[in-house]
Design a protein around this motif. Sequence first.
Motif, mmCIF file in Angstrom:
data_model
loop_
_atom_site.group_PDB
_atom_site.id
_atom_site.type_symbol
_atom_site.label_atom_id
_atom_site.label_comp_id
_atom_site.label_asym_id
_atom_site.label_seq_id
_atom_site.Cartn_x
_atom_site.Cartn_y
_atom_site.Cartn_z
ATOM 1 N N ASN A 13 12.549 21.181 -18.841
ATOM 2 C CA ASN A 13 12.838 21.162 -17.399
ATOM 3 C C ASN A 13 11.916 22.089 -16.615
ATOM 4 N N LYS A 14 11.572 23.228 -17.191
ATOM 5 C CA LYS A 14 10.686 24.186 -16.517
ATOM 6 C C LYS A 14 9.289 23.585 -16.296
ATOM 7 N N SER A 20 6.255 19.127 -10.707
ATOM 8 C CA SER A 20 6.759 18.538 -9.464
ATOM 9 C C SER A 20 6.343 19.336 -8.234
ATOM 10 N N GLU A 21 5.963 20.595 -8.421
ATOM 11 C CA GLU A 21 5.443 21.385 -7.299
ATOM 12 C C GLU A 21 4.028 20.957 -6.924
ATOM 13 N N ARG A 97 9.056 4.169 -7.843
ATOM 14 C CA ARG A 97 8.669 5.482 -7.329
ATOM 15 C C ARG A 97 7.781 6.115 -8.377
ATOM 16 N N ALA A 98 6.631 6.631 -7.937
ATOM 17 C CA ALA A 98 5.693 7.267 -8.859
ATOM 18 C C ALA A 98 5.216 8.581 -8.268
ATOM 19 N N ALA A 99 4.983 9.538 -9.154
ATOM 20 C CA ALA A 99 4.470 10.844 -8.756
ATOM 21 C C ALA A 99 2.986 10.899 -9.095
ATOM 22 N N ARG A 100 2.190 11.296 -8.109
ATOM 23 C CA ARG A 100 0.739 11.378 -8.280
ATOM 24 C C ARG A 100 0.349 12.836 -8.486
ATOM 25 N N LEU A 101 -0.235 13.137 -9.647
ATOM 26 C CA LEU A 101 -0.636 14.495 -9.998
ATOM 27 C C LEU A 101 -2.154 14.582 -9.983
#
Length: 156
Positions: A13-14, A20-21, A97-101
Amino acid sequence: MTRSPDFLSRLDNKAVAALSERWIVRSYAPQELIIAHGESGRDVFFILEGHARVTLFSTNGREVLYGDRGPGDIVGELAAIDGKARSATVLAIDATRAARLPAKDFRSLIAEPPPGVFVGSPRIPVGGHKAHDRPGLRVQYSGRASASHPRIASPR
């Protein structure tokens, strides 16, 4: 297609909170393009909700189905690692939904994974080891995967 457990489940989770930041979350409509074959982007995407279809092109130029990805899966990682143009197209199958890193943040993650966490996958070389071949694929001289026994992609 048999897959290894999804990428995000390998992180505690960490580590996910730290990622996610740095990532930006976006929603995609069904049939909306997430990544286009040949584009120069290097960012990595994590599927958070919904499903995406990954297609690539065989050596004779035919579009082939590589596989479908769902929550927790990663797409676009090869371009982040080798700096080459996108080798596949990724299209939302349903509302996704997708997160772009950013690529630099992803490279940091695989270069120095959190303690006790193995972030490698069959598609990601980690610690100087080469990615192993996936069933039905062969690694070309360029280091990119290509279909040797493809299934022809069909519209959904």
